[in-house]
Design a protein around this motif. Structure first.
Motif, PDB file in Angstrom:
ATOM      1  N   LEU A  96       0.846  -1.201   0.000  1.00  0.00           N
ATOM      2  CA  LEU A  96       0.000   0.000   0.000  1.00  0.00           C
ATOM      3  C   LEU A  96       0.875   1.242   0.000  1.00  0.00           C
ATOM      4  O   LEU A  96       1.631   1.472   0.935  1.00  0.00           O
ATOM      5  N   LYS A  97       0.760   2.041  -1.062  1.00  0.00           N
ATOM      6  CA  LYS A  97       1.501   3.299  -1.112  1.00  0.00           C
ATOM      7  C   LYS A  97       0.570   4.497  -0.942  1.00  0.00           C
ATOM      8  O   LYS A  97       1.036   5.611  -0.763  1.00  0.00           O
ATOM      9  N   SER A  98      -0.740   4.274  -1.023  1.00  0.00           N
ATOM     10  CA  SER A  98      -1.689   5.392  -0.941  1.00  0.00           C
ATOM     11  C   SER A  98      -2.087   5.659   0.499  1.00  0.00           C
ATOM     12  O   SER A  98      -2.377   4.730   1.244  1.00  0.00           O
TER      13      SER A  98
ATOM     14  N   VAL B 231       1.463  -4.714   3.121  1.00  0.00           N
ATOM     15  CA  VAL B 231       2.617  -3.997   3.652  1.00  0.00           C
ATOM     16  C   VAL B 231       2.476  -2.518   3.344  1.00  0.00           C
ATOM     17  O   VAL B 231       2.404  -2.126   2.178  1.00  0.00           O
ATOM     18  N   GLY B 232       2.408  -1.713   4.393  1.00  0.00           N
ATOM     19  CA  GLY B 232       2.382  -0.259   4.202  1.00  0.00           C
ATOM     20  C   GLY B 232       3.771   0.235   3.883  1.00  0.00           C
ATOM     21  O   GLY B 232       4.757  -0.238   4.454  1.00  0.00           O
ATOM     22  N   SER B 233       3.869   1.198   2.962  1.00  0.00           N
ATOM     23  CA  SER B 233       5.177   1.645   2.499  1.00  0.00           C
ATOM     24  C   SER B 233       5.176   3.157   2.318  1.00  0.00           C
ATOM     25  O   SER B 233       4.327   3.706   1.620  1.00  0.00           O
TER      26      SER B 233
END
Lengths: 305, 305
Positions: free
Chosen positions: A224-226, A247-249
């Protein structure tokens, strides 16, 4: 140290902050290339930095807390973040930053390349904490400012993957990724389900998360990039049923981004849509928010008061 | 093979299915211990299984598709799932299952222990894909049927962790975990933020996910064990901002659960609240849905038609 700003980029986080996200009040701007001109309280800058072209890390950590000492300074609970949280950013003639945040910009990179170091570091970070193998099928959702940079990063490792597909809404933006070597498809033509080993969600909309959860294979990975301002009404049961790893990024490693620009693996300059002077910053923001516009740069040289 | 059911357990998935989740129509029941009594079409069962006490895996995979051949049979897209999806379950006198799903129950385990093999396998699976070190602080949210089993599994590895805390709503249920060696706290007394390396969410409610996202440290891991029927209105921005790793977790490894019961590391029998005969199955379901009730068992022996 005090930096004289040369060029700054506008990203979606800036646009969201301008709409109220994070409750930030102050000077925006966290993608920048600048020159070291002053030390603290009007003193001369350190000799080895004086006059150098630099780009600063955006997270300014305390360097003493458990998070910092365990190597997670980007998550220091008392951190300030350039132009985002408790610290004025770089859409200005000058900006003050901790010396420890500076990265020198190599002479071989022009300002247009260097202004992408921060967002490219964030884009490359999408592939950290993910083990990709030669057979893996990777899907990128989103062809916005960050999505396109992630697409260029994905294209750079295309040869090591089974498939690399970018899905978006704008044929002209997807064309940039196609030129870089990715397979591309319009969102309206895409309906593959449960088949991608890795899905990178960079659409900036909750609907993108639902599409991503449908497209990722069981026990696959979803990056997740948003960030969304506010709660998302998303059915998360598929995360459990299909045992998906989400995975948050967020921010990434600057030296790696600098290296990718230097060795020519990634050239973000086709993403530049338009340029404004610092005096036109409000127009630059309005333009950056228009559909179809990718990266808007603000030139701060020659605008000293 | 056809099994004569001895004992079956009722879990929250059964209760949710009875309310319409999964749209399943058929015989419920996927936690069971049974005896092998018949082969296909009335034939004799294979000699090495005849009369043996067994517990069946719940996922019946095709064993030929890419998911199956890559070792992800639990995620076979054409699978049936015992009492959940396209296959009658074990709340019955008899149930037919593929021979390949059988696990022998060791003589040292009584029926009360053996009926927990399936849910205990799922509970132990919460710790897969998670690297825990001696200093790690682990938080379990939820003291329901599955939460308590996860709590017992957590207690079994308490000595290898920095902290192991269970947070729930029911003092009497938390007392079971305290007796097993966990720190416990009531939800109303809990407000730690950003400090746990691993959070296991087993509350079964969307609010649990929000609490979990607040409690996990940046770059920490959040294991989701709850499925919710329907969309959850949850702010997922912290996943990205704090770079949390969210791992969905469903079914687990049966031999490992059998071993944990055999070696006495985990004794789930204190979780048994009440017993009913198969003829009283409707009353058993009503009771299992009442607050404060943990595991309700249904005894199918002596109820042959």
């Amino acid at each position: 140290v005090v930096l004289a700003v040369r060029r700054a980029g506008i990203c979606n986080t800036d646009l969201e902050i301008a709409r109220g996200y994070m409750g930030f009040q102050g000077v925006l701007g966290h993608e920048l290339v600048a020159q070291v001109v002053e030390g603290p309280a009007g003193s001369a800058p350190p000799a080895d930095w004086a006059g150098r072209r630099v780009t600063p890390e955006i997270n300014c950590a305390c360097r003493g807390c458990p998070a910092c000492t365990q190597g997670r300074g980007n998550h220091c609970p008392t951190r300030t973040v350039l132009g985002i949280l408790g610290r004025d950013g770089g859409l200005a003639e000058r900006v003050a930053v901790p010396l420890s945040t500076l990265h020198a910009v190599p002479d071989s990179l022009d300002d247009d390349q260097a202004v992408f170091i921060e967002p490219l570091a964030a884009a490359l970070h999408a592939f950290d904490d993910v083990d990709l193998t030669r057979k893996d099928r990777v899907l990128l959702l989103g062809d916005g400012k960050l999505g396109l940079l992630i697409g260029l990063a994905l294209a750079a490792r295309r040869g090591q993957l089974g498939q690399a597909l970018a899905v978006g809404r704008h044929p002209d933006k997807l064309a940039i990724l196609a030129a870089a070597g990715l397979e591309v498809a319009l969102e309206t033509d895409f309906d593959e389900r449960g088949s991608f080993d890795l899905v990178i969600e960079a659409t900036g909309s909750p609907q993108g998360l639902t599409t991503a959860l449908e497209a990722v294979r069981p026990q696959g990975t979803l990056v997740l990039k948003s960030t969304y301002a506010g709660a998302a009404d998303v059915d998360l049961a598929p995360v459990v049923i299909n045992e998906v790893r989400v995975v948050g990024s967020r921010c990434g490693d600057f030296p790696r981004a600098i290296a990718a620009l230097e060795n020519g693996h990634i050239d973000p300059r086709p993403l530049i849509s338009e340029r404004f002077s610092l005096n036109e910053a409000e127009r630059a923001f309005a333009r950056a928010a228009e559909p179809g516009v990718i990266k808007v740069l603000v030139d701060a040289t020659g605008t000293e008061p």
